[in-house]
Design a protein around this motif. Structure first.
Motif, short mmCIF file in Angstrom:
data_model
loop_
_atom_site.label_atom_id
_atom_site.label_comp_id
_atom_site.label_asym_id
_atom_site.label_seq_id
_atom_site.Cartn_x
_atom_site.Cartn_y
_atom_site.Cartn_z
N SER A 11 73.98 55.37 -6.80
CA SER A 11 74.71 55.14 -5.64
C SER A 11 73.95 54.96 -4.44
O SER A 11 74.28 54.24 -3.60
CB SER A 11 75.96 56.04 -5.67
OG SER A 11 75.18 57.41 -5.19
N ARG A 13 70.66 53.98 -4.59
CA ARG A 13 69.82 53.22 -4.92
C ARG A 13 70.40 51.63 -4.28
O ARG A 13 69.85 50.81 -3.75
CB ARG A 13 69.55 53.14 -6.31
CG ARG A 13 68.17 52.54 -6.88
CD ARG A 13 68.18 52.31 -8.53
NE ARG A 13 68.01 53.88 -8.95
CZ ARG A 13 68.19 54.15 -10.59
NH1 ARG A 13 68.75 53.23 -11.15
NH2 ARG A 13 67.94 55.61 -10.77
N ARG A 14 71.86 51.49 -4.26
CA ARG A 14 72.26 50.45 -4.16
C ARG A 14 72.19 50.15 -2.60
O ARG A 14 72.27 49.11 -2.17
CB ARG A 14 73.81 50.33 -4.56
CG ARG A 14 74.04 50.04 -5.84
CD ARG A 14 75.56 49.69 -6.10
NE ARG A 14 76.56 51.07 -5.88
CZ ARG A 14 76.66 51.97 -7.00
NH1 ARG A 14 76.04 51.56 -7.96
NH2 ARG A 14 77.25 52.99 -6.59
#
Ligand SMILES: Nc1ncnc2c1ncn2[C@@H]1O[C@H](COP(=O)(O)OP(=O)(O)OP(=O)(O)O)[C@@H](O)[C@H]1O
Ligand SMILES: [Mg+2]
Length: 298
Positions: A11, A13-14
Motif C-alpha cells: 500500500s 509502495r504504490r
C-alpha cells in the motif's frame, strides 16, 4: 522515477512516487497499526460480545497509561460492529450493538446518563430529571439492541466525591444487571483503583493491561510495521539497535509517543529529501519527553 521499494508494504509502495506534499499528508493521516497486544484485546472484546445473556455478565477493564492506545482499540472494535440507521432497518429502529461513552469529569448520575444518551445520539435537555434520562437511556439501549457498553475515561470517576463515586459504582453494577450486557471499562491505573474500592465490582471486572513498551520482539515488530507503511523511498532500518534505543528513550515506552516521533521524523525525511529516517532526526527534532513535558506543565 519509479523504484521497487522492497522495504515498503504494497500500500505504501504504490504511493512512494508521489510528490512530497501528498506523501506528507499520507504520513500524517491516522491509520490503524496492528500489534499483538491490541489483537489480543480485540479478541477478548469479540469474546465478550458473543457471550450468552445470563444473570451475571462478565466485564472487562482495559488498563494502561495515558496515550498508550486504549481508545484506538475500542474505537477499532466499535467500527468493526457498526450501527444501522433507522431508515435502513425493517422496523425503523436504529441498531447499535456497541455503545461507547466517556465517563464525564466530576461525574454524577445525571451527567452519566447524559453521556450515554450522547453516545446513543439521543437528544435530551440538561434540565431533564435523572430518572427520565435513566429510563430513556435504558429503554433506547434495549431498543437499539446494545450488546456491549464501553465506558472510556473511567478514571474520571475519581474526580467526584467519595459519595458520588460510590453511587456511580452502584449504578454500573445496576446497569450491567439491568441490561444483561457486558461492560468494558477503559482507563488508567486510577480506574482500576476505583473499581477495586467496590468489593462486588472488583470480582466482576477482569483487568486487561496495556503495558508500556519495552525493548522486546513485539516492539521491534512495531517499528518494522511503521517503517513499512510510511512511504519513504529509502529504508530507515528502524529496527536496528541505534534507532530502537533512541525511539524507546524519547517515547518513554508510550505507544502514542513512539508513533508521533516516527511520524515527525518521517515528515522531516521527506522535507529534507533524505528519504530515510536517521538516528539524528529522532534526536534532532526537538522532542520533549512525556515526563519532561509534565514537568514543564506544572
Ligand atoms: N493501533 C494504533 N495504530 C496507530 N496509531 C495508534 C494506535 N494506537 C495508538 N495510536 C496513536 O497513539 C495515540 C494515543 O492513542 P489513544 O488515544 O488510543 O490513547 P489512550 O490510551 O486512549 O490515551 P488516554 O488515556 O489519554 O485517553 C493516538 O492518537 C494514535 O496517534
Ligand atoms: Mg483514550
Amino acid at each position: 522515477m519509479s523504484g521497487d521499494y522492497p522495504h515498503l508494504h504494497p500500500s505504501a509502495r504504490r504511493v512512494a512516487d508521489e510528490d512530497a506534499q501528498s506523501r506528507i499528508r499520507r504520513i500524517r493521516t491516522d491509520r490503524w497499526i496492528a500489534y499483538a497486544r491490541a489483537e489480543a484485546v480485540l479478541a477478548a472484546l469479540e469474546d465478550l460480545l458473543s457471550f450468552p445473556k445470563r444473570m451475571r455478565m462478565p466485564n472487562l477493564l482495559l488498563v494502561g497509561s495515558t496515550n498508550n492506545g486504549k481508545t484506538m482499540i475500542v474505537e477499532k472494535f466499535r467500527r468493526a460492529h457498526p450501527g444501522i440507521a433507522a431508515a435502513e432497518t425493517d422496523d425503523g429502529v436504529a441498531l447499535l450493538p456497541v455503545v461507547r461513552m466517556q465517563m464525564p469529569p466530576g461525574p454524577d448520575e445525571g451527567r452519566f446518563f447524559g453521556a450515554i444518551l450522547d453516545a446513543l445520539g439521543m437528544p435530551f435537555s440538561p434540565r431533564d430529571r435523572i430518572a427520565t434520562k435513566q429510563d430513556t437511556a435504558v429503554r433506547v439501549m434495549r431498543a437499539m439492541g446494545a450488546r456491549l457498553l464501553v465506558i472510556d475515561e473511567l478514571h474520571n470517576l475519581l474526580s467526584g466525591t467519595s459519595m458520588q463515586q460510590r453511587r456511580l459504582l452502584n449504578l454500573l453494577r445496576w446497569l450491567g444487571n439491568e441490561l444483561q450486557i457486558p461492560l468494558v471499562g477503559v482507563g488508567t491505573a486510577e480506574a482500576l483503583r476505583a473499581i477495586r474500592s467496590d468489593d462486588q465490582l472488583v470480582n466482576r471486572f477482569e483487568p486487561l493491561a496495556l503495558p508500556l513498551w519495552t525493548d522486546d520482539d513485539e516492539y521491534l515488530r512495531l517499528l518494522s510495521t511503521l517503517e513499512a507503511v510510511l512511504p519513504l523511498r529509502k529504508p530507515s532500518h528502524l529496527a536496528d539497535s541505534a534507532m530502537v534505543a533512541r525511539i524507546l528513550s524519547a517515547s518513554e515506552g508510550v505507544l502514542g509517543e513512539i508513533i508521533a516521533i516516527v511520524i515527525r521524523a518521517a515528515v522531516r525525511a521527506v522535507d529534507t529529501g533524505a528519504e530515510m529516517i536517521s538516528p539524528r532526526m529522532i534526536e534532532g527534532a526537538g522532542f520533549i519527553r512525556p515526563s519532561e513535558r509534565r514537568r514543564v506543565a506544572v
